[in-house]
Design a protein around this motif. Structure first.
Motif, PDB file in Angstrom:
ATOM      1  N   ASP A  69       0.938  -1.514   0.554  1.00  0.00           N
ATOM      2  CA  ASP A  69      -0.117  -0.087  -0.270  1.00  0.00           C
ATOM      3  C   ASP A  69       0.834   1.173   0.039  1.00  0.00           C
ATOM      4  O   ASP A  69       1.948   0.996   0.353  1.00  0.00           O
ATOM      5  N   ASN A  70       0.048   2.533  -0.201  1.00  0.00           N
ATOM      6  CA  ASN A  70       1.087   3.815  -0.303  1.00  0.00           C
ATOM      7  C   ASN A  70       0.516   4.547   1.367  1.00  0.00           C
ATOM      8  O   ASN A  70      -1.057   3.559   1.885  1.00  0.00           O
ATOM      9  N   SER A  71       1.713   4.792   1.458  1.00  0.00           N
ATOM     10  CA  SER A  71       1.037   5.166   3.698  1.00  0.00           C
ATOM     11  C   SER A  71       1.274   6.828   4.041  1.00  0.00           C
ATOM     12  O   SER A  71       2.539   6.031   3.473  1.00  0.00           O
ATOM     13  N   ALA A  76       1.084   2.423   6.781  1.00  0.00           N
ATOM     14  CA  ALA A  76       2.134   1.348   6.643  1.00  0.00           C
ATOM     15  C   ALA A  76       2.670   0.363   8.190  1.00  0.00           C
ATOM     16  O   ALA A  76       3.738  -0.665   7.926  1.00  0.00           O
ATOM     17  N   THR A  79       0.238  -1.907   9.102  1.00  0.00           N
ATOM     18  CA  THR A  79       0.256  -3.324   8.674  1.00  0.00           C
ATOM     19  C   THR A  79       1.487  -4.216   8.289  1.00  0.00           C
ATOM     20  O   THR A  79       1.235  -5.618   8.790  1.00  0.00           O
ATOM     21  N   SER A  80       2.753  -3.406   8.891  1.00  0.00           N
ATOM     22  CA  SER A  80       3.810  -4.149   8.605  1.00  0.00           C
ATOM     23  C   SER A  80       3.755  -4.375  10.593  1.00  0.00           C
ATOM     24  O   SER A  80       4.070  -6.811  10.048  1.00  0.00           O
ATOM     25  N   PHE A  92       6.085  -1.132   1.480  1.00  0.00           N
ATOM     26  CA  PHE A  92       4.927  -0.075   0.838  1.00  0.00           C
ATOM     27  C   PHE A  92       6.062   1.863   0.657  1.00  0.00           C
ATOM     28  O   PHE A  92       7.334   1.324   0.572  1.00  0.00           O
ATOM     29  N   ALA A 132       2.695   2.107  -5.014  1.00  0.00           N
ATOM     30  CA  ALA A 132       1.905   1.664  -4.665  1.00  0.00           C
ATOM     31  C   ALA A 132       0.654   0.289  -5.415  1.00  0.00           C
ATOM     32  O   ALA A 132       0.649  -0.706  -5.633  1.00  0.00           O
TER      33      ALA A 132
END
Ligand code: PMP
Length: 336
Positions: A69-71, A76, A79-80, A92, A132
């Protein structure tokens, strides 16, 4: 024995803090939901976990897939953490205005980072969004798509909204929340308005972003767009995770006010929030000014100031940006 099996089991159910000194001059009660107490340190843990679990349930996310994804950093990091806990790899794209601390955190959880230029529009092939998106279309990648994924708001509908409703015993009258992807305000706002349509939902938009005009004036045309310095809110593109129908109006929060209020909150009440915590408190105070003691305002501390020690909590950085540091602010309390 009382324990949890995975770090993701402690996401959510964050406490509501009743603000004291900083809002003592105002009549309403103001609560701040401490989202930085989530395990990866931000409100985004909720969305990341929800989207990954739903992906697993639907079969769209398969063992060995790479999450992408982009963040603006926090999604990010969240999600990591989820990827590490549940056994996935992750990558990311983040804009180069993202703080060093946030980039290091993503890497600390074992994910990869692609740093992209901040000063390009979202549809430029170099932007974090496009980088992303491109990866997300490749086989073996699972695209989180936090800006357009309806599951983002759904996570807040099922959790953040319910928690606020229950923890205030249904007494909340106003929700004040910043808008980045729009997931938090849309999901939480929807839940609260279903419980009590009289609850006002007020968005907070930084300078240079389009949510203010989008909601208040019904247009996204002809707005001067530029990247703000506060990290985590604001947009230059239409985002589908945002549902303006659950938002009554939007208040603009300027970078300067956001940083100064957040620094003040840390010193006065020991709540070390990021820039958006300052934006939120500033907006909540604006809302509170016209209300009486029956009003119950809830806002959020979306992430921790520890993520910005080299930026908004550095006097040097503040001065470099042209923000004055008041002498009083820097004096040890005992000398005031
Ligand atoms: N504050 C911070 C610090 C954030 O990282 C985010 C998420 N981008 C928000 C507020 C806004 O949340 P949302 O994306 O759900 O609108």
């Amino acid at each position: 024995m009382k324990y949890v099996n995975k770090i993701t089991d402690v996401i959510g159910n964050t406490p509501l803090l009743k603000l004291g000194k900083t809002v003592a001059h105002l009549k309403p009660t103001i609560f701040m939901k401490l989202e930085y107490l989530n395990p990866a340190g931000a409100v985004k843990d909720r969305m990341a976990y929800y989207i990954v679990r739903e992906g697993e349930k639907s079969g769209q996310l398969k063992k060995g897939d790479i999450l992408v994804d982009n963040s603006s950093g926090n999604a990010a990091i969240a999600t990591s953490m989820v990827a590490a806990a549940l056994g996935y790899k992750a990558v990311f794209a983040v804009a180069d205005k993202t703080s060093r601390e946030k980039i290091d955190l993503i890497k600390a959880y074992g994910a990869d980072v692609i740093v992209t230029p901040t000063d390009v529009p979202w549809n430029d092939p170099r932007s974090s969004y496009m980088r992303a998106y491109e990866l997300g279309q490749q086989p073996g990648y699972f695209y989180i798509s936090q800006y357009h994924n309806q599951l983002n708001a759904e996570a807040h509908y099922h959790h953040t909204g319910r928690e606020i409703w229950e923890d205030t015993d249904g007494k909340i009258t106003h929700l004040v929340a910043g808008i980045g992807t729009g997931g938090t305000i849309s999901g939480t706002g929807k839940f609260l308005k279903e419980k009590n349509p009289g609850i006002k939902v007020i968005g907070v938009d930084p300078e240079g972003s389009m949510f203010y005009d989008w909601v208040n004036n019904g247009t996204t045309e002809g707005i001067e767009l530029y990247p703000c310095k506060v990290e985590g809110i604001g947009t230059d593109m239409i985002v589908k995770a945002f549902h303006p129908e659950y938002v009554d109006y939007v208040i603009r929060a300027w970078d300067r006010d956001s940083f100064r209020i957040a620094r003040w909150l840390a010193r006065e009440e020991g709540v070390l929030g990021g820039g958006t915590t300052g934006s939120h408190l500033w907006a909540a105070m604006e809302v509170a000014r016209d209300l009486d003691e029956n009003a119950v305002i809830v806002t959020l501390a979306c992430d921790s100031g520890q993520r910005y020690l080299s930026k908004m909590y550095s006097d040097e950085w503040m001065r470099e940006q042209g923000y004055e540091i008041e002498e009083e602010e820097n004096k040890p309390v005992s000398l005031k």
